[in-house]
Motif scaffolding. Structure first.
Motif, mmCIF file in Angstrom:
data_model
loop_
_atom_site.group_PDB
_atom_site.id
_atom_site.type_symbol
_atom_site.label_atom_id
_atom_site.label_comp_id
_atom_site.label_asym_id
_atom_site.label_seq_id
_atom_site.Cartn_x
_atom_site.Cartn_y
_atom_site.Cartn_z
ATOM 1 N N THR A 168 0.817 -1.208 0.000
ATOM 2 C CA THR A 168 0.000 0.000 0.000
ATOM 3 C C THR A 168 0.853 1.260 0.000
ATOM 4 O O THR A 168 0.490 2.240 -0.628
ATOM 5 C CB THR A 168 -0.945 0.029 1.220
ATOM 6 O OG1 THR A 168 -0.175 -0.312 2.353
ATOM 7 C CG2 THR A 168 -2.095 -0.914 1.031
ATOM 8 N N LYS A 185 2.234 2.402 -3.692
ATOM 9 C CA LYS A 185 1.395 2.765 -4.838
ATOM 10 C C LYS A 185 0.259 3.662 -4.379
ATOM 11 O O LYS A 185 -0.148 3.647 -3.216
ATOM 12 C CB LYS A 185 0.860 1.509 -5.528
ATOM 13 C CG LYS A 185 0.011 0.608 -4.658
ATOM 14 C CD LYS A 185 -0.414 -0.629 -5.432
ATOM 15 C CE LYS A 185 -1.409 -1.458 -4.638
ATOM 16 N NZ LYS A 185 -1.810 -2.657 -5.393
ATOM 17 N N PRO A 186 -0.236 4.463 -5.298
ATOM 18 C CA PRO A 186 -1.288 5.403 -4.902
ATOM 19 C C PRO A 186 -2.598 4.659 -4.587
ATOM 20 O O PRO A 186 -2.805 3.534 -5.052
ATOM 21 C CB PRO A 186 -1.456 6.276 -6.148
ATOM 22 C CG PRO A 186 -0.335 5.925 -7.070
ATOM 23 C CD PRO A 186 0.090 4.560 -6.729
ATOM 24 N N THR A 187 -3.403 5.315 -3.832
ATOM 25 C CA THR A 187 -4.732 4.732 -3.578
ATOM 26 C C THR A 187 -5.683 5.313 -4.609
ATOM 27 O O THR A 187 -5.510 6.446 -5.075
ATOM 28 C CB THR A 187 -5.230 5.067 -2.166
ATOM 29 O OG1 THR A 187 -5.138 6.474 -1.985
ATOM 30 C CG2 THR A 187 -4.387 4.366 -1.121
ATOM 31 N N ALA A 222 -12.280 2.768 -4.803
ATOM 32 C CA ALA A 222 -11.381 1.718 -4.353
ATOM 33 C C ALA A 222 -12.034 0.372 -4.596
ATOM 34 O O ALA A 222 -12.449 -0.324 -3.683
ATOM 35 C CB ALA A 222 -11.058 1.927 -2.873
ATOM 36 N N CYS A 230 -6.732 9.383 -8.018
ATOM 37 C CA CYS A 230 -5.675 8.690 -7.284
ATOM 38 C C CYS A 230 -5.010 9.659 -6.340
ATOM 39 O O CYS A 230 -4.864 10.848 -6.642
ATOM 40 C CB CYS A 230 -4.649 8.109 -8.241
ATOM 41 S SG CYS A 230 -5.229 6.619 -9.042
ATOM 42 N N ARG A 231 -4.597 9.134 -5.210
ATOM 43 C CA ARG A 231 -3.948 9.963 -4.213
ATOM 44 C C ARG A 231 -2.644 9.278 -3.816
ATOM 45 O O ARG A 231 -2.590 8.054 -3.673
ATOM 46 C CB ARG A 231 -4.871 10.131 -3.000
ATOM 47 C CG ARG A 231 -4.246 10.938 -1.881
ATOM 48 C CD ARG A 231 -5.149 11.023 -0.671
ATOM 49 N NE ARG A 231 -6.208 12.013 -0.868
ATOM 50 C CZ ARG A 231 -7.496 11.781 -0.634
ATOM 51 N NH1 ARG A 231 -7.896 10.585 -0.243
ATOM 52 N NH2 ARG A 231 -8.384 12.733 -0.793
ATOM 53 N N GLY A 232 -1.657 10.090 -3.621
ATOM 54 C CA GLY A 232 -0.377 9.521 -3.206
ATOM 55 C C GLY A 232 0.570 10.623 -2.824
ATOM 56 O O GLY A 232 0.217 11.806 -2.862
ATOM 57 N N ASP A 235 0.231 -5.977 -9.268
ATOM 58 C CA ASP A 235 -0.301 -4.918 -8.399
ATOM 59 C C ASP A 235 0.645 -4.541 -7.268
ATOM 60 O O ASP A 235 0.238 -3.961 -6.289
ATOM 61 C CB ASP A 235 -1.669 -5.315 -7.857
ATOM 62 C CG ASP A 235 -1.596 -6.569 -7.012
ATOM 63 O OD1 ASP A 235 -0.485 -7.146 -6.905
ATOM 64 O OD2 ASP A 235 -2.637 -6.969 -6.484
ATOM 65 N N THR A 247 -1.901 0.386 -9.045
ATOM 66 C CA THR A 247 -3.287 0.192 -8.609
ATOM 67 C C THR A 247 -4.149 0.075 -9.867
ATOM 68 O O THR A 247 -4.128 0.964 -10.717
ATOM 69 C CB THR A 247 -3.754 1.392 -7.765
ATOM 70 O OG1 THR A 247 -2.766 1.654 -6.783
ATOM 71 C CG2 THR A 247 -5.083 1.097 -7.106
#
Ligand SMILES: *[C@@H]1O[C@H](CO)[C@@H](O)[C@H](O)[C@H]1NC(C)=O
Ligand SMILES: *[C@@H]1O[C@H](CO)[C@@H](O)[C@H](O)[C@H]1NC(C)=O
Ligand SMILES: *[C@@H]1O[C@H](CO)[C@@H](O)[C@H](O)[C@H]1NC(C)=O
Ligand SMILES: *[C@@H]1O[C@H](CO)[C@@H](O)[C@H](O)[C@H]1NC(C)=O
Ligand SMILES: *[C@@H]1O[C@H](CO)[C@@H](O)[C@H](O)[C@H]1NC(C)=O
Ligand SMILES: *[C@@H]1O[C@H](CO)[C@@H](O)[C@H](O)[C@H]1NC(C)=O
Ligand SMILES: *[C@@H]1O[C@H](CO)[C@@H](O)[C@H](O)[C@H]1NC(C)=O
Ligand SMILES: *[C@@H]1O[C@H](CO)[C@@H](O)[C@H](O)[C@H]1NC(C)=O
Ligand SMILES: *[C@@H]1O[C@H](CO)[C@@H](O)[C@H](O)[C@H]1NC(C)=O
Ligand SMILES: *[C@@H]1O[C@H](CO)[C@@H](O)[C@H](O)[C@H]1NC(C)=O
Ligand SMILES: *[C@@H]1O[C@H](CO)[C@@H](O)[C@H](O)[C@H]1NC(C)=O
Ligand SMILES: *[C@@H]1O[C@H](CO)[C@@H](O)[C@H](O)[C@H]1NC(C)=O
Length: 820
Positions: free
Chosen positions: A23, A26-28, A32, A48-50, A116, A120
């Motif tokens: 986790t 990689k971005p979320t 989801a 996407c957030r990161g 993965d 993501t």
């Protein structure tokens, strides 16, 4: 302590990163989910957030305009990167992903794995009236081409655009239209029919069929339930990338419209498409792409370019089973900033080093703004260089190539490129170094040398880098036999280099030649070595075959005319030809053989003027027994008595030397005498010969000068003379050197004389004074007695002389006496 602490902290960080694992790297994604469904016409939005730069990926499928119509926005407050595909179509059904910048994402119709660890993934269905994810109605063909390498995994990407369970079947027809089994294919709804380790026999036509019946069943003919694929398994050759004109991509200004062309030059028969991909940051409203499939070309126009339009522009060529592309980085410039940018496009830039006789090449990229520029190539001599068989400048857009063919040492140097645009001029230097093996040559070479005499040899070498020179002389004491040999010593090596041409060196060496041998001049530099070898022969006559010069011959001399021939080249058959001499008794011929020569000596005694003339000597050559002749022109001079023709002194010159004022007086006397034969000069003092080298005298080599270094006293004065004498007569010239006697002696004599005289005078003075005093005293005594007597006898006639004198004064004797 601190170091340990920080190391520990780092390890902890690493360990925690490991535990946070997947986790953290990689971005979320929002949503989801593993997949989601939207309806055709909806906007497809993925966020996407990161904690880093994020990239989005969508399936790279041919003839699909998704790559053209999407955008990505970053909401700084929310820390959210959002990918939006407005107005989604069923073809947008597929895999989407986000990952940090730099992670490679493989995402096309042939992709089976969706790793993965760092990526993501999400699968999106875009539901539409058509059953398939791909639109079977392509602009130009109903068939999709798939190429795959033998042994690879083949995907027939027959995907449905809805997650609803539906049956899909696959048929395979070989090239010969035979139906083959597709049992070994497995079906993955999100990928298609998969077959691993494919062989050539898997090529052919595939038909994918679904039993799907749409609710608008009456219109179902619009939506075919079958897709056709042409598959080719084999060694697929990647086609040549499409062509772009790099020149179109430079000097691009902000605020302008720019057009970029891309085309292919393949066979026109082949189904082929060329298309541009542009950074998503360029708003599509400012872009226009025109495909011309017939011309295999695509033209991209960018309106009102902005600095932010910079990025990688890719042109892709899709050719049936394979594709290839070309990417160019495009920058847009401030039109107010001009520049000239010269960069080396290959090699080590402006400094080029080549081997001799090869071609020196500079590949430069010249980028300028404004785009138009000229290049003037200027040589080392500051003169412009034009293209010729020697020089070549080619220019194509930014690419410039400068060549100097057949480079030699003379080409070494710095060349200048004067690059000019409307607004600027810039000089750029090209430096050439040529590596050249030395070229060596023994100059001023004379083959025959007199034994025991020092001979100076010169050797010239050119090379780059500047070579060094070494000398060797291998002598053969038993020449012509070379069995015995030794290296002789080479002395006095001197070097000379040129100030103007720095690749030339001259070396001079002096060797005392004792025996015939081989002289070697060797010159080396980093490139290699070269040698020049010159045979040196020894001859104690005049070279190979000649007459030794007897010098000046004067009537009455006895001379030897020696004719000598090298023993290496001649037989002992050598003789002067004197056939009709009437005075045989004055002539005699003798033979002589030395180690090096055969000689014939003609002795002429009491030479007469009439002996003048040509004398011929003949010798027989060893090799071909030819006779060779040399002649000598004898010229007999009249005998002449010596004469002294020297202006500086005449006979009986007097030279005065004043040793008081010039303690270190020196005298140089000359005596240049002439005569036939040349007279012998001797120096004499008072008729006695002077020793040639003494502390006080030096006499020049030819005796024409006498140098007297100092004079000690009058004894060194006297009669100096030079005497010139030859067989015919003698002449003498006299020079009187008069030394001024030491002044101090005269002075002493004078002073003592004066002293003696003054002493005598003084003595006389004292004597007279004393005498006068005594007389006075007597007088006083006498007066006293006289006075007393006068007092007794008042008057008395004196008969004293003195008294008579006194009486003349008409005074009374007493007064006179008192007055005294
Ligand atoms: C994921 O990223 C890390 C760090 O960049 C890298 O070491 C690793 O090999 C990546 N994993 C995959 C499967 O690419
Ligand atoms: C760019 O093209 C547009 C549309 O053709 C035109 O209106 C505009 O004047 C052009 N701009 C320049 C700077 O040529
Ligand atoms: C370059 O020179 C031209 C002509 O002299 C001039 O019109 C232009 O403004 C100049 N450009 C710059 C950026 O100085
Ligand atoms: C000149 O070229 C160098 C190297 O390619 C590049 O870094 C630089 O940005 C260029 N300058 C201009 C003004 O294009
Ligand atoms: C030649 O001989 C002389 C005297 O024997 C000697 O000094 C000289 O070095 C010799 N020269 C060479 C080149 O050996
Ligand atoms: C001359 O130059 C060569 C090559 O650079 C080198 O190997 C050699 O030692 C040099 N010789 C002398 C005498 O300097
Ligand atoms: C001339 O040659 C003869 C015979 O070879 C010799 O005896 C004589 O010394 C030589 N004279 C001179 C001056 O060389
Ligand atoms: C003289 O003889 C030598 C030795 O045989 C030979 O190398 C040389 O070339 C000859 N010289 C001439 C001028 O013939
Ligand atoms: C000298 O040599 C020549 C030629 O070999 C010969 O003819 C002559 O007689 C010789 N003279 C003497 C004096 O030996
Ligand atoms: C040879 O004889 C001729 C005639 O007697 C004479 O004129 C000539 O001078 C002579 N040559 C020599 C070299 O003596
Ligand atoms: C010398 O000999 C050569 C060859 O043997 C011949 O060709 C040449 O003519 C001869 N020269 C003379 C002057 O006799
Ligand atoms: C110099 O004079 C002396 C006599 O005074 C005379 O014998 C002599 O020959 C003269 N020398 C010259 C060169 O005139």
């Amino acid at each position: 302590m601190e170091r340990i602490g920080s190391t520990w902290a780092l390890s902890a960080l690493a360990v925690s990163a490991l535990f946070l694992g997947i986790t953290a790297r990689k971005p979320t994604m929002i949503p989801a989910k593993a997949e989601f469904l939207i309806q055709e016409g909806d906007d497809l939005i993925i966020s996407c957030r990161g904690d880093g730069d994020i990239q989005f990926s969508f399936m790279d499928t041919p003839y699909h305009d998704l790559h053209w119509y999407y955008n990505i926005k970053f909401d700084e407050n929310a820390g959210l990167h959002t990918f939006t595909r407005p107005n989604a179509v069923s073809e947008d059904t597929g895999w989407y992903a986000c990952a940090y910048e730099g992670i490679e994402i493989k995402n096309d119709a042939q992709t089976i794995e969706h790793p993965d660890e760092n990526i993501t993934w999400i699968y999106v269905y875009v539901n539409s009236s058509s059953p398939f994810a791909q639109d079977a109605l392509y602009d130009h063909s109903l068939i999709q081409f798939i190429g795959q390498k033998t042994g690879g995994s083949l995907v027939i990407p027959c995907r449905l655009n809805s997650p609803k369970k539906q049956s899909v079947s696959l048929r395979h027809y070989s090239r010969l239209n035979m139906r083959l089994s597709t049992q070994s294919f497995q079906y993955e709804p999100k990928i298609g029919f998969i077959k691993h380790n494919v062989s050539d026999s898997m090529s052919g036509t595939y038909l994918c069929h679904t039993s799907h019946r749409h609710h608008y069943s009456e219109a179902s003919w619009h939506f075919p339930t079958m897709l056709t694929y042409e598959v080719l398994i084999g060694d697929l050759v990647e086609p040549m990338p499409p062509l772009i004109d790099k020149d179109e991509f430079r000097g691009l200004e902000w605020g302008q419209n720019h057009t970029f062309n891309c085309h292919s030059e393949d066979d026109v028969d082949e189904l082929l498409r060329v298309e541009w991909k542009v950074p998503y940051t360029v708003p599509r409203e400012r872009l226009r792409q025109i495909h011309n499939d017939e011309m295999q070309a695509a033209q991209l126009t960018l309106f009102n370019a902005q600095e932010s339009d910079r990025g990688d522009y890719t042109c892709t060529k899709i050719k049936r089973y394979v594709k290839s592309s070309v990417t160019i980085h495009v920058e847009f410039h401030d039109p107010d900033v001009t520049y000239i940018n010269v960069t080396a496009s290959s090699g080590n830039g402006s400094f080029v080093t080549v081997a001799e006789k090869t071609t020196a090449i500079w590949n430069l990229s010249i980028d300028t703004y404004p785009k138009a520029y000229t290049v003037k190539w200027i040589g080392k001599d500051k003169l412009p260089i034009a293209n010729s068989g020697k020089y070549l400048h080619t220019q194509s857009g930014t690419d410039n190539t400068f060549k100097i063919f057949h480079a030699t040492i003379a080409d070494i140097g710095v060349y200048t490129l004067r690059i000019s645009t409307l607004n600027d001029t810039k000089d750029h230097n090209l430096e050439l170094t040529v590596l050249a093996q030395p070229v060596v040559r023994i100059v001023n070479s004379v083959s025959y040398h007199t034994p025991g005499q020092p001979a100076t040899f010169s050797c010239s070498a050119t090379g780059s880098p500047l070579p060094n020179i070494t000398w060797k002389y291998l002598e053969y004491p038993d020449f012509p036999s070379k069995t015995v040999s030794k290296y002789a010593s080479v002395s006095e090596i001197r070097y000379e280099t040129s100030r103007f041409f720095s690749f030339h060196i001259l070396s001079h060496s002096t060797i005392r030649i004792n025996a015939t041998g081989d002289l070697t001049c060797r010159s080396c530099n980093v490139v290699g070595c070269s040698e020049a070898v010159e045979p040196i022969f020894v001859s104690d006559a005049n070279g190979y075959f000649g007459v030794m010069d007897p010098g000046t011959v004067v009537e009455g001399d006895t001379i030897n005319l020696t004719c000598g021939a090298s023993a290496y080249n001649f037989t002992n058959n050598i003789a002067w030809e004197v056939n009709n001499s009437t005075e045989h008794e004055r002539l005699s011929i003798t033979n002589r053989t030395t180690k090096f020569t055969y000689q014939s000596i003609l002795q002429i005694s009491d030479v007469k003027k009439s002996d003048s003339g040509e004398y011929v000597c003949r010798a027989v050559n060893k090799d071909n027994h030819n006779t060779t002749a040399v002649s000598y022109e004898l010229s007999v001079m009249d005998a002449r008595v010596p004469s002294i023709n020297d202006e500086s002194t005449t006979n009986n010159t007097e030279i005065e030397i004043d040793l008081i004022n010039d303690e270190h007086a020196k005298v140089r006397l000359t005596c240049f005498a002439d005569g036939m034969p040349n007279p012998e000069v001797t120096w004499l003092k008072d008729g006695k010969p002077l020793i040639k080298h003494s502390e006080q005298y030096a006499i020049s080599q030819n005796n024409s000068e006498l140098y007297i270094k100092y004079f000690r006293g009058s004894a060194d004065g006297g009669n100096y003379s030079c005497q010139a004498k030859n067989r015919v007569g003698t002449i003498e010239r006299y020079m009187n050197i008069i030394i001024t006697v030491e002044q101090s002696n005269y002075e002493i004599i004078w002073i003592s004389l004066v002293c003696v005289l003054s002493a005598i005078l003084a003595a006389l003075l004292i004597y007279t004074t004393l005498k006068v005093k005594r007389a006075k005293h007597l007088k006083k005594e006498f007066r006293r007695m006289a006075l007393s007597e006068l007092d007794q006898r008042p008057s008395e006639d004196s008969v004293n002389d003195e008294d008579e004198l006194i009486s003349n004064n008409q005074e009374s004797p007493r007064d006179r006496l008192i007055g005294m």
